[in-house]
Design an enzyme around this catalytic site. Structure first.
Site, mmCIF file in Angstrom:
data_model
loop_
_atom_site.group_PDB
_atom_site.id
_atom_site.type_symbol
_atom_site.label_atom_id
_atom_site.label_comp_id
_atom_site.label_asym_id
_atom_site.label_seq_id
_atom_site.Cartn_x
_atom_site.Cartn_y
_atom_site.Cartn_z
ATOM 1 N N ASP A 1 0.771 4.973 49.407
ATOM 2 C CA ASP A 1 0.576 5.769 50.621
ATOM 3 C C ASP A 1 -0.914 6.020 50.829
ATOM 4 O O ASP A 1 -1.733 5.769 49.935
ATOM 5 C CB ASP A 1 1.368 7.088 50.581
ATOM 6 C CG ASP A 1 1.313 7.791 49.222
ATOM 7 O OD1 ASP A 1 0.410 7.470 48.413
ATOM 8 O OD2 ASP A 1 2.164 8.648 48.973
ATOM 9 N N ASN B 1 9.439 18.365 47.795
ATOM 10 C CA ASN B 1 10.487 18.353 48.821
ATOM 11 C C ASN B 1 11.391 17.123 48.675
ATOM 12 O O ASN B 1 12.142 16.789 49.581
ATOM 13 C CB ASN B 1 9.851 18.375 50.219
ATOM 14 C CG ASN B 1 8.920 17.189 50.446
ATOM 15 O OD1 ASN B 1 8.757 16.344 49.559
ATOM 16 N ND2 ASN B 1 8.321 17.117 51.619
ATOM 17 N N HIS C 1 10.338 14.024 48.369
ATOM 18 C CA HIS C 1 9.811 12.791 48.962
ATOM 19 C C HIS C 1 9.438 11.762 47.900
ATOM 20 O O HIS C 1 9.176 12.088 46.746
ATOM 21 C CB HIS C 1 8.642 13.086 49.920
ATOM 22 C CG HIS C 1 7.339 13.456 49.283
ATOM 23 N ND1 HIS C 1 6.331 14.077 49.980
ATOM 24 C CD2 HIS C 1 6.853 13.298 48.019
ATOM 25 C CE1 HIS C 1 5.307 14.260 49.174
ATOM 26 N NE2 HIS C 1 5.594 13.802 47.984
ATOM 27 N N GLU D 1 8.858 11.759 53.999
ATOM 28 C CA GLU D 1 9.226 13.162 54.059
ATOM 29 C C GLU D 1 10.674 13.298 54.532
ATOM 30 O O GLU D 1 11.148 12.486 55.328
ATOM 31 C CB GLU D 1 8.305 13.885 55.054
ATOM 32 C CG GLU D 1 6.811 13.742 54.751
ATOM 33 C CD GLU D 1 6.361 14.546 53.551
ATOM 34 O OE1 GLU D 1 6.848 14.263 52.438
ATOM 35 O OE2 GLU D 1 5.530 15.439 53.711
HETATM 36 P P1 PGA Z 1 2.640 15.188 41.818
HETATM 37 O O1 PGA Z 1 3.074 14.657 43.254
HETATM 38 O O2 PGA Z 1 2.815 14.041 40.883
HETATM 39 O O3 PGA Z 1 1.211 15.569 42.000
HETATM 40 O O4 PGA Z 1 3.533 16.335 41.494
HETATM 41 C C1 PGA Z 1 4.277 14.012 43.442
HETATM 42 C C2 PGA Z 1 4.482 13.819 44.926
HETATM 43 O O5 PGA Z 1 4.182 14.724 45.712
HETATM 44 O O6 PGA Z 1 4.970 12.748 45.304
#
Ligand code: PGA
Length: 247
Positions: free
Chosen positions: A67, A136, A138, A143
């Site tokens: 992303d 959330n 994702h 999202e």
């Molecule tokens: P994180 O992020 O590894 O920093 O918890 C995961 C994400 O938001 O996809």
């Protein structure tokens, strides 16, 4: 979905690195979809250390970006490409030109998406996806709600994602609001997937993702429907008693 439960974050990182190494050993030109975010950083460090001890030819490896934020200047250190380059591409010594990038600086996102998809098709799809789990639910910036066939596209971050990314960028107001994400269509077609989840704050969403209903409202729950997924979770994320869904 296979569950591998690890004692703590360090053990999780070592296990993830070992599995990434296995893929590289079997297929030196593997396409690796590599998440940024905090969770996989330990695995990338372990991987770089293991490769420093036992060097391998990585000249044909194809890292793939998951992303990218939009609306950044080319040298903005918030870019996820910059993070990926610092955390994994450079430490491993993979030629930068091997990376299948998403929305390079200043490029029209639609043109960037078309060339990303074409490059992935030419490379034969994703061999191994290394993913974190958003608060959330994702994957990448898919999202909720996101159907299983959600394509690679530009997205607007949910307030929850803005809030959770604020820690990286010194406040929510500094978090870009738009991003491009690899679609779930690409992510869910990976031949193998490692989902890395660490820490108590992820416990609730992890249970929804792996043992709750499969639903667009928890994009990671689609992983229950596909083959080749391994969940690497530490005890803090897994909790004492929950059960993992299979199938
Ligand atoms: P994180 O992020 O590894 O920093 O918890 C995961 C994400 O938001 O996809």
């Amino acid at each position: 979905m296979d569950l591998v439960l690890l004692d703590d974050y360090d053990a999780l990182s070592r296990e993830a690195a070992a599995r990434i190494l296995e893929t590289i050993a079997v297929k030196p030109d593997a396409t690796l979809l590599l998440a940024t975010g905090e969770t996989p950083m330990g695995a990338y460090r372990e991987l770089a250390e293991a490769l420093a001890r036992n060097p391998r030819d990585l000249s044909r490896l194809r890292p793939v970006q998951l992303d990218e934020y939009l609306d950044l200047e080319a040298d903005d250190d918030r870019s996820l490409w910059g993070w990926m380059e610092r955390a994994v591409v450079r430490p491993l010594g993979v030629p930068t030109g091997n990376v299948i990038r998403l929305a390079a600086d200043g490029e029209d996102p639609e043109v960037a998406i078309a060339s990303y998809e074409a490059a992935l098709r030419a490379a034969g799809g994703i061999d191994l996806a290394v993913l974190g789990l958003g608060p959330n639910g994702h994957l990448g910036f898919n999202e909720p709600p996101a159907p299983a066939d959600a394509p690679t596209r530009t997205v607007t971050l949910t307030p929850e994602s803005v809030a959770s990314n604020a820690r990286y960028w010194g406040g929510a107001e500094r978090v870009p609001r738009r991003a491009v994400t690899a679609g779930l269509d690409i992510i869910l077609a990976a031949r193998r997937t490692l989902l890395l989840v660490s820490g108590e704050p992820k416990r609730h969403i992890l249970q929804r993702a792996v043992a709750g209903p499969v639903t667009p409202d928890v994009p990671a729950s689609w992983l229950q429907r596909i083959e080749g997924v391994t969940l690497l979770a530490d005890r803090a994320a897994w909790g004492p008693s929950a059960a993992v869904g299979r199938g």
